[in-house]
Scaffold this motif. Sequence first.
Motif, PDB file in Angstrom:
ATOM      1  N   LEU A 387      52.099  51.322  14.356  1.00 51.42           N
ATOM      2  CA  LEU A 387      51.980  50.251  13.368  1.00 51.42           C
ATOM      3  C   LEU A 387      52.456  50.707  11.995  1.00 51.42           C
ATOM      4  CD1 LEU A 387      48.524  48.710  14.361  1.00 51.42           C
ATOM      5  CD2 LEU A 387      50.809  48.077  15.122  1.00 51.42           C
ATOM      6  N   GLN A 388      53.234  49.833  11.355  1.00 46.13           N
ATOM      7  CA  GLN A 388      53.763  50.121  10.028  1.00 46.13           C
ATOM      8  C   GLN A 388      52.778  49.610   8.983  1.00 46.13           C
ATOM      9  OE1 GLN A 388      56.717  51.855   9.528  1.00 46.13           O
ATOM     10  NE2 GLN A 388      55.994  51.981   7.413  1.00 46.13           N
ATOM     11  N   LEU A 389      52.130  50.511   8.281  1.00 40.11           N
ATOM     12  CA  LEU A 389      51.127  50.134   7.289  1.00 40.11           C
ATOM     13  C   LEU A 389      51.785  49.677   5.990  1.00 40.11           C
ATOM     14  CD1 LEU A 389      48.608  53.038   7.950  1.00 40.11           C
ATOM     15  CD2 LEU A 389      48.342  50.630   8.595  1.00 40.11           C
ATOM     16  N   PRO A 390      51.036  48.927   5.158  1.00 38.66           N
ATOM     17  CA  PRO A 390      51.624  48.371   3.929  1.00 38.66           C
ATOM     18  C   PRO A 390      52.139  49.427   2.955  1.00 38.66           C
ATOM     19  CG  PRO A 390      49.521  47.320   4.444  1.00 38.66           C
ATOM     20  CD  PRO A 390      49.665  48.474   5.370  1.00 38.66           C
ATOM     21  N   ALA A 391      51.506  50.580   2.932  1.00 33.33           N
ATOM     22  CA  ALA A 391      51.909  51.655   2.021  1.00 33.33           C
ATOM     23  C   ALA A 391      51.218  52.935   2.499  1.00 33.33           C
ATOM     24  CB  ALA A 391      51.506  51.310   0.578  1.00 33.33           C
ATOM     25  N   ALA A 392      51.334  53.986   1.706  1.00 31.16           N
ATOM     26  CA  ALA A 392      50.613  55.224   2.006  1.00 31.16           C
ATOM     27  C   ALA A 392      49.190  55.077   1.503  1.00 31.16           C
ATOM     28  CB  ALA A 392      51.298  56.407   1.337  1.00 31.16           C
ATOM     29  N   GLY A 393      48.212  55.202   2.402  1.00 34.88           N
ATOM     30  CA  GLY A 393      46.840  54.995   1.969  1.00 34.88           C
ATOM     31  C   GLY A 393      45.830  55.238   3.064  1.00 34.88           C
ATOM     32  N   ARG A 394      44.789  54.424   3.041  1.00 34.67           N
ATOM     33  CA  ARG A 394      43.623  54.611   3.896  1.00 34.67           C
ATOM     34  C   ARG A 394      43.368  53.364   4.728  1.00 34.67           C
ATOM     35  NH1 ARG A 394      37.472  54.394   1.542  1.00 34.67           N
ATOM     36  NH2 ARG A 394      36.371  55.484   3.208  1.00 34.67           N
ATOM     37  N   VAL A 395      42.999  53.569   5.997  1.00 30.39           N
ATOM     38  CA  VAL A 395      42.601  52.481   6.889  1.00 30.39           C
ATOM     39  C   VAL A 395      41.162  52.711   7.311  1.00 30.39           C
ATOM     40  CG1 VAL A 395      42.917  51.474   9.186  1.00 30.39           C
ATOM     41  CG2 VAL A 395      44.902  51.950   7.748  1.00 30.39           C
ATOM     42  N   ARG A 396      40.363  51.659   7.309  1.00 25.26           N
ATOM     43  CA  ARG A 396      38.986  51.777   7.777  1.00 25.26           C
ATOM     44  C   ARG A 396      38.509  50.428   8.313  1.00 25.26           C
ATOM     45  NH1 ARG A 396      34.653  51.671   2.806  1.00 25.26           N
ATOM     46  NH2 ARG A 396      35.342  49.730   1.851  1.00 25.26           N
ATOM     47  N   HIS A 397      37.309  50.446   8.902  1.00 33.35           N
ATOM     48  CA  HIS A 397      36.642  49.251   9.422  1.00 33.35           C
ATOM     49  C   HIS A 397      37.507  48.498  10.427  1.00 33.35           C
ATOM     50  CE1 HIS A 397      33.834  49.043   5.635  1.00 33.35           C
ATOM     51  NE2 HIS A 397      33.526  50.025   6.466  1.00 33.35           N
ATOM     52  N   LEU A 398      37.860  49.178  11.517  1.00 32.24           N
ATOM     53  CA  LEU A 398      38.569  48.511  12.606  1.00 32.24           C
ATOM     54  C   LEU A 398      37.610  47.542  13.281  1.00 32.24           C
ATOM     55  CD1 LEU A 398      40.343  51.596  14.251  1.00 32.24           C
ATOM     56  CD2 LEU A 398      41.200  50.113  12.427  1.00 32.24           C
ATOM     57  N   LYS A 399      37.977  46.251  13.351  1.00 27.30           N
ATOM     58  CA  LYS A 399      37.094  45.225  13.893  1.00 27.30           C
ATOM     59  C   LYS A 399      37.810  44.434  14.982  1.00 27.30           C
ATOM     60  CE  LYS A 399      33.788  46.084  10.892  1.00 27.30           C
ATOM     61  NZ  LYS A 399      32.493  46.683  11.288  1.00 27.30           N
ATOM     62  N   GLY A 400      37.121  44.279  16.093  1.00 29.40           N
ATOM     63  CA  GLY A 400      37.665  43.521  17.216  1.00 29.40           C
ATOM     64  C   GLY A 400      36.909  43.886  18.473  1.00 29.40           C
ATOM     65  N   LYS A 401      36.969  43.021  19.469  1.00 32.35           N
ATOM     66  CA  LYS A 401      36.291  43.272  20.734  1.00 32.35           C
ATOM     67  C   LYS A 401      37.311  43.486  21.842  1.00 32.35           C
ATOM     68  CE  LYS A 401      32.013  40.847  19.573  1.00 32.35           C
ATOM     69  NZ  LYS A 401      31.214  42.073  19.547  1.00 32.35           N
ATOM     70  N   ARG A 402      36.794  43.892  22.978  1.00 33.41           N
ATOM     71  CA  ARG A 402      37.674  44.226  24.088  1.00 33.41           C
ATOM     72  C   ARG A 402      38.547  43.044  24.495  1.00 33.41           C
ATOM     73  NH1 ARG A 402      36.340  48.438  28.675  1.00 33.41           N
ATOM     74  NH2 ARG A 402      38.312  48.367  29.810  1.00 33.41           N
ATOM     75  N   ASN A 403      38.000  41.829  24.395  1.00 32.97           N
ATOM     76  CA  ASN A 403      38.758  40.639  24.787  1.00 32.97           C
ATOM     77  C   ASN A 403      39.373  39.911  23.596  1.00 32.97           C
ATOM     78  OD1 ASN A 403      36.451  39.660  23.641  1.00 32.97           O
ATOM     79  ND2 ASN A 403      35.836  38.360  25.376  1.00 32.97           N
ATOM     80  N   SER A 404      39.336  40.535  22.410  1.00 31.40           N
ATOM     81  CA  SER A 404      39.912  39.889  21.226  1.00 31.40           C
ATOM     82  C   SER A 404      41.435  39.899  21.290  1.00 31.40           C
ATOM     83  CB  SER A 404      39.462  40.603  19.948  1.00 31.40           C
ATOM     84  OG  SER A 404      38.061  40.574  19.813  1.00 31.40           O
ATOM     85  N   SER A 405      42.029  38.863  20.732  1.00 30.92           N
ATOM     86  CA  SER A 405      43.490  38.818  20.662  1.00 30.92           C
ATOM     87  C   SER A 405      44.018  39.451  19.383  1.00 30.92           C
ATOM     88  CB  SER A 405      43.976  37.363  20.749  1.00 30.92           C
ATOM     89  OG  SER A 405      43.452  36.597  19.669  1.00 30.92           O
ATOM     90  N   SER A 406      43.090  39.760  18.447  1.00 32.40           N
ATOM     91  CA  SER A 406      43.504  40.311  17.156  1.00 32.40           C
ATOM     92  C   SER A 406      42.606  41.469  16.751  1.00 32.40           C
ATOM     93  CB  SER A 406      43.447  39.233  16.061  1.00 32.40           C
ATOM     94  OG  SER A 406      44.294  38.152  16.365  1.00 32.40           O
ATOM     95  N   LEU A 407      43.188  42.371  15.983  1.00 35.92           N
ATOM     96  CA  LEU A 407      42.466  43.467  15.358  1.00 35.92           C
ATOM     97  C   LEU A 407      42.471  43.227  13.856  1.00 35.92           C
ATOM     98  CD1 LEU A 407      41.378  46.526  15.287  1.00 35.92           C
ATOM     99  CD2 LEU A 407      43.778  47.105  14.842  1.00 35.92           C
ATOM    100  N   PHE A 408      41.313  43.394  13.210  1.00 36.59           N
ATOM    101  CA  PHE A 408      41.213  43.296  11.761  1.00 36.59           C
ATOM    102  C   PHE A 408      40.855  44.668  11.202  1.00 36.59           C
ATOM    103  CE2 PHE A 408      40.451  39.087  13.399  1.00 36.59           C
ATOM    104  CZ  PHE A 408      41.092  38.249  12.511  1.00 36.59           C
ATOM    105  N   PHE A 409      41.395  44.972  10.033  1.00 31.97           N
ATOM    106  CA  PHE A 409      41.073  46.247   9.396  1.00 31.97           C
ATOM    107  C   PHE A 409      41.313  46.138   7.894  1.00 31.97           C
ATOM    108  CE2 PHE A 409      45.565  46.497  10.478  1.00 31.97           C
ATOM    109  CZ  PHE A 409      46.154  47.082   9.363  1.00 31.97           C
ATOM    110  N   GLU A 410      40.821  47.152   7.174  1.00 32.65           N
ATOM    111  CA  GLU A 410      41.004  47.205   5.727  1.00 32.65           C
ATOM    112  C   GLU A 410      41.961  48.338   5.368  1.00 32.65           C
ATOM    113  OE1 GLU A 410      37.101  47.619   4.032  1.00 32.65           O
ATOM    114  OE2 GLU A 410      36.301  46.001   5.279  1.00 32.65           O
ATOM    115  N   PHE A 411      42.749  48.091   4.325  1.00 29.81           N
ATOM    116  CA  PHE A 411      43.690  49.090   3.829  1.00 29.81           C
ATOM    117  C   PHE A 411      43.580  49.162   2.314  1.00 29.81           C
ATOM    118  CE2 PHE A 411      47.621  50.180   1.732  1.00 29.81           C
ATOM    119  CZ  PHE A 411      47.932  51.398   2.321  1.00 29.81           C
ATOM    120  N   ASN A 412      43.651  50.380   1.779  1.00 33.85           N
ATOM    121  CA  ASN A 412      43.712  50.547   0.332  1.00 33.85           C
ATOM    122  C   ASN A 412      44.342  51.896  -0.006  1.00 33.85           C
ATOM    123  OD1 ASN A 412      40.734  51.694   0.995  1.00 33.85           O
ATOM    124  ND2 ASN A 412      41.552  52.701  -0.824  1.00 33.85           N
ATOM    125  N   SER A 413      44.614  52.092  -1.284  1.00 39.22           N
ATOM    126  CA  SER A 413      45.046  53.391  -1.793  1.00 39.22           C
ATOM    127  C   SER A 413      44.422  53.557  -3.170  1.00 39.22           C
ATOM    128  CB  SER A 413      46.580  53.466  -1.870  1.00 39.22           C
ATOM    129  OG  SER A 413      47.049  52.721  -2.986  1.00 39.22           O
TER     130      SER A 413
END
Length: 712
Positions: A387-413
């Motif tokens: 996955l191509q992230l928005p910039a150089a930084g930090r990813v945390r709080h991966l959210k989603g379930k086994r049957n989810s169609s989407s993954l949500f996460f937070e990014f910052n620097s």
Amino acid sequence: MNIIKASIAAVTVSLLCACQQSANVTQYELHPPVSQQEPLVEQLHGVAVTDPYRYLEQLDSAKTNQWVNAQRQYGDNYLAQIPNRDVVEQRISELWDYASSQAPFFHNGREFFFANNGLQSQNVLYMKASEGAQAQVVIDPNTFSSDGTIALTDVSVSPDGKTLAYGTSVSGSDWQTWQFIDIDSGQSRGDKLKWLKFTGATWAKDGSGVWYARYDEPKDGNKMEQVNYDQKLYFHTLGQSQQQDRLVYQRPDQKEWGFSVDLTESGNQLIIYASQGTDPRRRVFIQDLTTLKVSPLLPELEAAYDYLGERDDRLLFFTDYQAPKGRIVAIDPNAPAKANWDEVIAETQQPISDMALVNERLVLVSLKDVLADMNVYRLDGTLETHLQLPAAGRVRHLKGKRNSSSLFFEFNSYIHPTGVYRYDFDGKGIQTYNLPEVAFNPGDYQTEQVFYSSKDGTRVPMLISYKKGLKKDGSNPTLLYAYGGFNINITPRFSPANIAWMDLGGVYAVPNIRGGSEYGEEWHQAGMLEHKQNVFDDYYAAAEYLIDQGYTTSTSLGAYGRSNGGLLMGAALTQRPDLFAAVLPAVGVLDMLRFHKFTIGWAWVSEYGSADSAKQFEYLYKYSPYHNLKVQDYPATMVMTADHDDRVVPSHSFKFTAMMQQLQRGDAPVIARIEHNAGHGAGKPTAMKIAEYRDIFAFLMTNFEKDLPSKI
């Protein structure tokens, strides 16, 4: 001459009469209150150790309260005299005042997320009953108290999305009380769980109740200092009193063990983790929820383990067993011997920092020289997507379930505020989901990564942030922040306050020194126990790099660290006071011979060692900040603590302040900033955070001989 130094002498001296701490009334505001000494010498492994301020460990005594009141007023008066301090606070508030939200999580089709309208003391939990529905407040911790000092510590939503379990703490204490509400009506369920610390609440699959861990109620009401041992694991059935809760697991033969749990996806088995202090390694047991029998799964304390989910009849775990940077394995619960493990994803050169099982894929975040790198794997371990992230930084709080169609996460620097992103498993890549609108342009700032050599030649990375156009002429006020311990990685973390520092012309530098997990468990071990001096040396080398490369000079360089980072600051003061113009030890571990005698301090023995051991005493005594202070010129020092810190008890900071004020030979100030109704840091209301940053920046600049501007 700096204005603050010229004006201090003019401040009233009435405080002295109230506290009766000093005989020299006219000099009170130039010199701190005198701290009474009580001679005390004890023999530790044949060494005579003095501790003249041990009485300050009695936090509720009249003598300690008198000392605290005098020091608080002395420190507050010093800070209040700094011209244009309010201008700094105003700029931080402007930058802080933006609507933000966190990555959403889902239960039974309902979307939950935390959000803040800008300057609210605490984040608010919202829910959308369905996609596109209007968000409604589930719980607003800002209504808990008028000053925001009762905080929401954690939440857990039942599988059907209809009941919320939530924890609260008062004035930043680690002690939590958990309660339950009906989400649709907002009505309390009446259940209340007390004497919880270092635990969450894990729901049973049918929503009948939660597993949690607790301690016995402290004896004699001494809840702020008493040592915490013998945690026990319970199951609470909704509608029953806590006294009726079922004891699930305890180990009276192992008073240092603490417990946490995961429920398997089938809901038929409970994964029980047994930790020992802050050691990242864990033992793992498994309970059959039909028979309630608890059996060992991975009973040796030899590696870190985290349950991810199931693949066929096997349990997927992250572990660093024979893989210090981490790997994913599949374990047969009926034949858990390591010879039977299936390796799903092998160890790489990039340590794994976060992971989740979403959409029948394993999503892994790893660190590539501290910066986030994100990959998606099939369950057989085949790499599917980078996955191509928005910039150089930090990813945390991966959210989603086994049957989810989407993954949500937070990014910052350091220069990009935290945004929420969405990855749909359809090949479209990462999409923005919720980006904040802020009162600055990130494009006006920049972060560069450099590498420098420590004392022993180790290559250490550092991220340096500042406003574009900065000249490396040695004139820039610089704040050097670090932590270095407990296997905690210090990846880019956005704070609007740091943007205000850069607006003041400041440089914000963060070296990724040993003791953390930036390069895996080996990096951690290189900065713990008898190797702790490596952490300090890495930090000093970072300071020297900033000076050598023209970012700053020692007269404009400030040192700042919290908790274990506060220990680092104490070491910097005693070992290299020449490097810094100002040092800020915050909620620091500063007495390395007695830290294990209070609250949860014993849990840090696996990281630091213990003075009870003759071998470990030798190196602890050698660098213990409180015991290595001597008569000499020290840089300006602001010791920061809080009266309700029951993790690193404030007596560390009290004793260190008293000793340092006694031994300071130079003219630089030594003050204590003691927060009221606050703790170690978690749950601190927004206004209190802003005031803290205001005082940090004001203290630094005035002791760099730089006047604060009348407008930013």
